[in-house]
Write a protein that holds these residues in place. Structure first.
Motif, short mmCIF file in Angstrom:
data_model
loop_
_atom_site.label_atom_id
_atom_site.label_comp_id
_atom_site.label_asym_id
_atom_site.label_seq_id
_atom_site.Cartn_x
_atom_site.Cartn_y
_atom_site.Cartn_z
N SER A 39 0.04 9.58 -5.50
CA SER A 39 -0.18 9.75 -4.06
C SER A 39 0.97 9.17 -3.26
CB SER A 39 -1.48 9.08 -3.64
OG SER A 39 -2.59 9.66 -4.29
N THR A 40 1.19 9.74 -2.09
CA THR A 40 2.28 9.28 -1.21
C THR A 40 1.78 8.84 0.15
OG1 THR A 40 2.65 11.57 -0.46
CG2 THR A 40 3.94 10.80 -2.35
N ASP A 41 0.46 8.62 0.28
CA ASP A 41 -0.13 8.30 1.57
C ASP A 41 -0.58 6.85 1.67
OD1 ASP A 41 -2.21 8.39 -0.21
OD2 ASP A 41 -3.57 9.51 1.11
N GLY A 42 -0.06 5.97 0.80
CA GLY A 42 -0.47 4.57 0.81
C GLY A 42 -1.58 4.26 -0.17
N THR A 43 -2.02 5.25 -0.92
CA THR A 43 -3.11 5.05 -1.89
C THR A 43 -2.72 4.02 -2.95
OG1 THR A 43 -4.08 7.24 -1.61
CG2 THR A 43 -4.43 6.15 -3.73
N ARG A 44 -1.52 4.12 -3.47
CA ARG A 44 -1.07 3.21 -4.52
C ARG A 44 -1.13 1.77 -4.05
NH1 ARG A 44 2.47 4.02 -9.02
NH2 ARG A 44 3.33 2.05 -9.79
N GLU A 45 -0.61 1.52 -2.86
CA GLU A 45 -0.58 0.15 -2.32
C GLU A 45 -2.00 -0.37 -2.07
OE1 GLU A 45 3.18 2.17 -1.89
OE2 GLU A 45 1.16 2.72 -1.20
#
Length: 316
Positions: A39-45
């Protein structure tokens, strides 16, 4: 009591994922495996922060976007190896178990059940059509003729009244939203087919379980919600066009599994229906090219075409 591990696949839907994880943390389960498809929407963080606070949250970062199918294959493999649970339950990031769902499942009589489907509703309480379990009409002649003679989906999907029952209902296939499966059944039939990327992997997998002698039951007292607001059943076209590729390619494999020898009579009818859909597209040539590619890949049993290449082919 049996052990249960949840597997959730997510991709760029952080708002929905937060709701799902919060609901899961209130459920009776041993671990929550979340597969993040890059994901590139802040999901990882967010998952990293949440994982540091929640003992049960186990985050797997996929090496690339594997799609829902690849995510479930990865999640199943990890959950089985890491926890050896009695049961797995899986669903998408925009779905979540309603309060008490897992307890209701675990307290059910599961002795004669190898896999189970929950009752899935929209958040407003309406039955979620895309998650309605079904029987395979090719295995039930009465349903086959009912479907052929104009019944459509209603010919082989379970009825509304089944959602009010307090008895388990035998089914042949269902979706991966609120789908429970025994570890032994996964060991018998294998992992979900991750190469499909998206579409059809759940129906294919549950049909394979049924064909292998697995007993799948619909348990209406086990309830899930599915906030699939982006799903439009009324649309006559696929947008973006790459979705048509996966629908048609994977669909032929599902139809083959469902129909057996009758597939060779059924497939031409289905392909003709797809061809007729060309009239709804502004660029009919592009649609026909993508449809042909999907059919040829299905015939060749090619399921390794990279998603990025599929997207590019659908653009050109």
């Amino acid at each position: 009591m049996s052990s249960l591990v949840a597997v959730v696949v997510t991709f760029n839907r952080l708002k929905h994922l937060k709701v799902a994880v919060e609901a899961l943390e209130q459920q009776q389960c041993d671990a929550i495996v979340v597969v993040d498809n890059c994901s590139t929407d802040g999901t990882r963080e967010w998952l990293q922060e949440r994982g540091a606070e929640a003992d049960k949250l186990d985050v797997i970062h996929a090496p690339r976007n594997l799609g829902g199918a690849g995510g479930f294959e990865l999640g199943y493999r990890h959950a089985l190896a890491e926890y050896e649970p009695d049961w797995l339950v899986c669903f998408d990031d925009d779905a979540y178990p309603l309060p008490g769902a897992f307890e209701a499942f675990l307290s059910s009589d599961l002795d004669s059940i190898d896999a189970a489907a929950a009752a899935v509703y929209f958040p407003d309480g309406r039955i979620c059509e895309m998650n309605r379990p079904s029987l395979n009409p090719f295995w039930h002649w009465r349903l086959f003729f009912k479907t052929v003679l104009g019944g459509g989906r209603q010919g082989f999907h379970i009825e509304d009244r089944s959602y009010d029952s307090m008895e388990p209902l035998p089914i042949d296939s269902t979706s991966f939203v609120g789908f429970f499966v025994r570890r032994e059944m996964v060991e018998k039939v294998g992992l979900p087919e991750g190469r499909l990327f998206i579409y059809g992997d759940d129906v294919l997998y549950t049909l394979m379980i049924s064909r292998a002698g697995g007993r799948i039951r619909f348990l209406p007292w086990v309830r899930f919600a599915h906030d699939c607001s982006t799903f439009a059943v009324s649309s006559k076209t696929y947008a973006p066009l790459w979705k048509a590729y996966y629908t048609y390619r994977n669909g032929l494999r599902v139809y083959h599994t469902a129909a057996g020898a009758l597939f060779w009579l059924y497939a031409p009818v289905k392909i003709t229906q797809w061809i007729l859909q060309v009239r709804h597209y502004e660029n009919p040539r592009a649609y026909l090219r993508v449809m042909r590619l999907a059919i040829m890949d299905a015939i060749r049993q090619r399921y390794d075409r990279p998603h990025e290449l599929v997207v590019e082919l659908c653009k050109s």
